[in-house]
Design a protein around this motif. Sequence first.
Motif, PDB file in Angstrom:
ATOM      1  N   SER A 296     -17.853  38.624  82.088  1.00  0.00           N
ATOM      2  CA  SER A 296     -17.232  37.468  82.998  1.00  0.00           C
ATOM      3  C   SER A 296     -18.160  36.219  82.643  1.00  0.00           C
ATOM      4  N   PHE A 297     -17.366  34.869  82.747  1.00  0.00           N
ATOM      5  CA  PHE A 297     -17.883  34.177  82.386  1.00  0.00           C
ATOM      6  C   PHE A 297     -17.442  32.679  82.975  1.00  0.00           C
ATOM      7  N   LEU A 298     -18.387  31.787  83.152  1.00  0.00           N
ATOM      8  CA  LEU A 298     -17.890  30.427  84.145  1.00  0.00           C
ATOM      9  C   LEU A 298     -17.380  28.985  82.777  1.00  0.00           C
ATOM     10  N   PRO A 299     -16.151  28.531  83.243  1.00  0.00           N
ATOM     11  CA  PRO A 299     -16.385  27.740  81.641  1.00  0.00           C
ATOM     12  C   PRO A 299     -17.650  26.984  81.966  1.00  0.00           C
ATOM     13  N   PHE A 300     -17.205  25.817  80.808  1.00  0.00           N
ATOM     14  CA  PHE A 300     -18.204  24.766  80.762  1.00  0.00           C
ATOM     15  C   PHE A 300     -17.072  23.224  81.881  1.00  0.00           C
ATOM     16  N   ASN A 301     -18.195  22.771  82.456  1.00  0.00           N
ATOM     17  CA  ASN A 301     -17.102  21.737  83.417  1.00  0.00           C
ATOM     18  C   ASN A 301     -18.208  20.922  83.025  1.00  0.00           C
ATOM     19  N   SER A 302     -17.702  19.230  82.378  1.00  0.00           N
ATOM     20  CA  SER A 302     -17.911  18.771  81.478  1.00  0.00           C
ATOM     21  C   SER A 302     -18.029  17.414  82.214  1.00  0.00           C
ATOM     22  N   ASN A 388     -11.888  32.072  62.292  1.00  0.00           N
ATOM     23  CA  ASN A 388     -10.649  31.916  62.048  1.00  0.00           C
ATOM     24  C   ASN A 388     -10.262  33.290  62.086  1.00  0.00           C
ATOM     25  N   PHE A 389     -10.442  34.024  63.194  1.00  0.00           N
ATOM     26  CA  PHE A 389     -10.078  35.570  63.003  1.00  0.00           C
ATOM     27  C   PHE A 389      -9.140  36.027  64.576  1.00  0.00           C
ATOM     28  N   PRO A 390      -8.254  36.627  64.048  1.00  0.00           N
ATOM     29  CA  PRO A 390      -7.254  36.875  65.147  1.00  0.00           C
ATOM     30  C   PRO A 390      -8.344  38.721  66.606  1.00  0.00           C
ATOM     31  N   PHE A 391      -8.915  38.256  66.016  1.00  0.00           N
ATOM     32  CA  PHE A 391     -10.484  39.728  66.807  1.00  0.00           C
ATOM     33  C   PHE A 391     -11.322  38.766  66.527  1.00  0.00           C
ATOM     34  N   VAL A 392     -11.124  37.591  67.069  1.00  0.00           N
ATOM     35  CA  VAL A 392     -12.526  36.434  66.791  1.00  0.00           C
ATOM     36  C   VAL A 392     -12.289  35.625  68.365  1.00  0.00           C
ATOM     37  N   GLU A 393     -13.067  35.130  69.157  1.00  0.00           N
ATOM     38  CA  GLU A 393     -12.474  34.964  70.783  1.00  0.00           C
ATOM     39  C   GLU A 393     -14.193  33.798  70.680  1.00  0.00           C
ATOM     40  N   THR A 394     -13.905  32.621  71.228  1.00  0.00           N
ATOM     41  CA  THR A 394     -14.703  31.744  71.646  1.00  0.00           C
ATOM     42  C   THR A 394     -14.846  30.632  72.748  1.00  0.00           C
ATOM     43  N   TYR A 395     -15.718  30.602  73.180  1.00  0.00           N
ATOM     44  CA  TYR A 395     -15.585  29.591  75.132  1.00  0.00           C
ATOM     45  C   TYR A 395     -17.039  28.607  74.661  1.00  0.00           C
ATOM     46  N   THR A 396     -16.519  27.645  75.515  1.00  0.00           N
ATOM     47  CA  THR A 396     -18.078  27.194  75.937  1.00  0.00           C
ATOM     48  C   THR A 396     -17.815  26.612  77.586  1.00  0.00           C
ATOM     49  N   VAL A 397     -19.533  27.554  77.954  1.00  0.00           N
ATOM     50  CA  VAL A 397     -19.903  28.504  78.712  1.00  0.00           C
ATOM     51  C   VAL A 397     -20.890  28.160  79.803  1.00  0.00           C
ATOM     52  N   GLU A 398     -21.301  28.080  81.087  1.00  0.00           N
ATOM     53  CA  GLU A 398     -22.289  28.046  81.839  1.00  0.00           C
ATOM     54  C   GLU A 398     -23.404  29.012  81.934  1.00  0.00           C
ATOM     55  N   GLU A 399     -22.320  29.561  82.488  1.00  0.00           N
ATOM     56  CA  GLU A 399     -23.298  31.293  82.644  1.00  0.00           C
ATOM     57  C   GLU A 399     -22.335  32.348  82.234  1.00  0.00           C
ATOM     58  N   VAL A 400     -22.731  33.589  82.091  1.00  0.00           N
ATOM     59  CA  VAL A 400     -22.271  34.548  81.449  1.00  0.00           C
ATOM     60  C   VAL A 400     -22.142  36.024  82.377  1.00  0.00           C
ATOM     61  N   LYS A 401     -22.003  37.148  82.955  1.00  0.00           N
ATOM     62  CA  LYS A 401     -22.430  38.504  82.689  1.00  0.00           C
ATOM     63  C   LYS A 401     -22.092  39.483  81.983  1.00  0.00           C
ATOM     64  N   VAL A 402     -22.686  40.231  81.227  1.00  0.00           N
ATOM     65  CA  VAL A 402     -21.739  41.029  80.729  1.00  0.00           C
ATOM     66  C   VAL A 402     -21.866  42.571  80.645  1.00  0.00           C
ATOM     67  N   HIS A 403     -21.584  43.514  81.527  1.00  0.00           N
ATOM     68  CA  HIS A 403     -21.115  44.044  82.241  1.00  0.00           C
ATOM     69  C   HIS A 403     -20.726  45.421  81.393  1.00  0.00           C
TER      70      HIS A 403
END
Length: 470
Positions: A296-302, A388-403
């Motif tokens: 779960s992640f909270l996207p960055f709000n600029s 630049n690979f189909p299995f790689v995703e990038t996000y700009t975030v402020e908080e992250v929860k890894v469960h």
Amino acid sequence: MPWRRRRNRVSALEGGREEEAPPEAAAVPSALLTSPQQTEAAAERILLRGIFEIGRDSCDVVLSERALRWRPIQPQRPAGDSKYDLLCKEEFIELKDIFSVKLKRRWSVKQQRSGTLLGITLFICLKKEQNKLKNSTLDLINLSEDHCDIWFRQFKKILAGFPNRPKSLKILLNPQSHKKEATQVYYEKVEPLLKLAGIKTDVTRSTNVLAHSLHGVPHVITATLHIIMGHVQLVDVCTFSTAGKLLRFGFSAMFGFGGRTLALAEKYRWMSPNQRRDFAVVKALAKLKAEDCEISFLPFNSSDDVQARRAQGSPKSDCNDQWQMIQGQFLNVSIMAIPCLCSVAPRGLAPNTRLNNGSMALIIARNTSRPEFIKHLKRYASVKNQFNFPFVETYTVEEVKVHPRNNTGGYNPEEEEDETASENCFPWNVDGDLMEVASEVHIRLHPRLISVYGGSVEEINDSKVTSNCF
């Protein structure tokens, strides 16, 4: 004797009121204003003016509020003789680049006290290529004790006026480091520079040392000079917590392949660091496996109002903030608040991240074949886009929860050997330190929480890498 001639050249300015320039001395003839730097110099208040020998030339030296400028003195020629009308090039150094000043003396075996005064030595920080800094010196030769004393006291007063420069430092050396030459480098290169700058040091032994560098180059003199010169940068910091309990502070973290690799390397501390790293990478690739987890992640709000609120020290999520969730099988999950420039990733593990923009990079590598994942890893060492690979995703975030959704931490008693984690715990790589956690980890960013000594790569050279460094 050449030293006698040098004494005669400065005798006119010794011990008199001429050492301190009169108000009208700030006026510079318009014929000399041939550059913007000279125009700016004309507007500065002159503190001192005198004659020193620099190199092999007798020079007219002017100390202003922001710079030290000098120009070789030319003999007077008959009026209208155009052959000698060319102006000598003026040189200068900015006062902010000076980190120490000493009286220069010549010593002999017969002299039991102070040696013969030769002048003043300025110690300067210079910029080099590839983000490096180096220390250099400038000798101002003058045999007059009174003349040099006035200038020396003025330089000391100026250097004391830089508030960011430290007066003392506590140095932590890792006694368990397999690179014993690191301690030798400190005593041979770092400590002499710190003493030269008048910085007191207290050396202690500790294993809890965060040894990351974002200079873009592993250069100990550059790091030391950033401290001496008082180059300060604000840096975002992350907190890592589980079930409401704070685990630690940090700047970057890897879960999955990055965590397992570090856990393997920690089992082989008897190897050298490079051997241990390479061995752990190969073994982790041989046993490559994905983790089933929910992120779960909270996207960055600029937006300006949100950033202003966070800058005032309010890291808590707003009720209107929209969390997003992804789930599945992941080979590696990286959360980076800093670019993490290093030898294996010249552009950084997270090249689009900055030190203090209030955001983190969330980089996810979903389950794929071993050859494809190795291609992704190799891209970090090149100029190509590693994402630049189909299995790689990038996000700009402020908080992250890894469960993690399986509670075994990858532990399988049927396997011959599982060295990557304790039972029911998952290994994390946080700033190069192993952290083992059995449940969800919550990573929250705290913008500009600390100040560190460092400079900006953009300011140091024209490199395409535009991150900051400390």
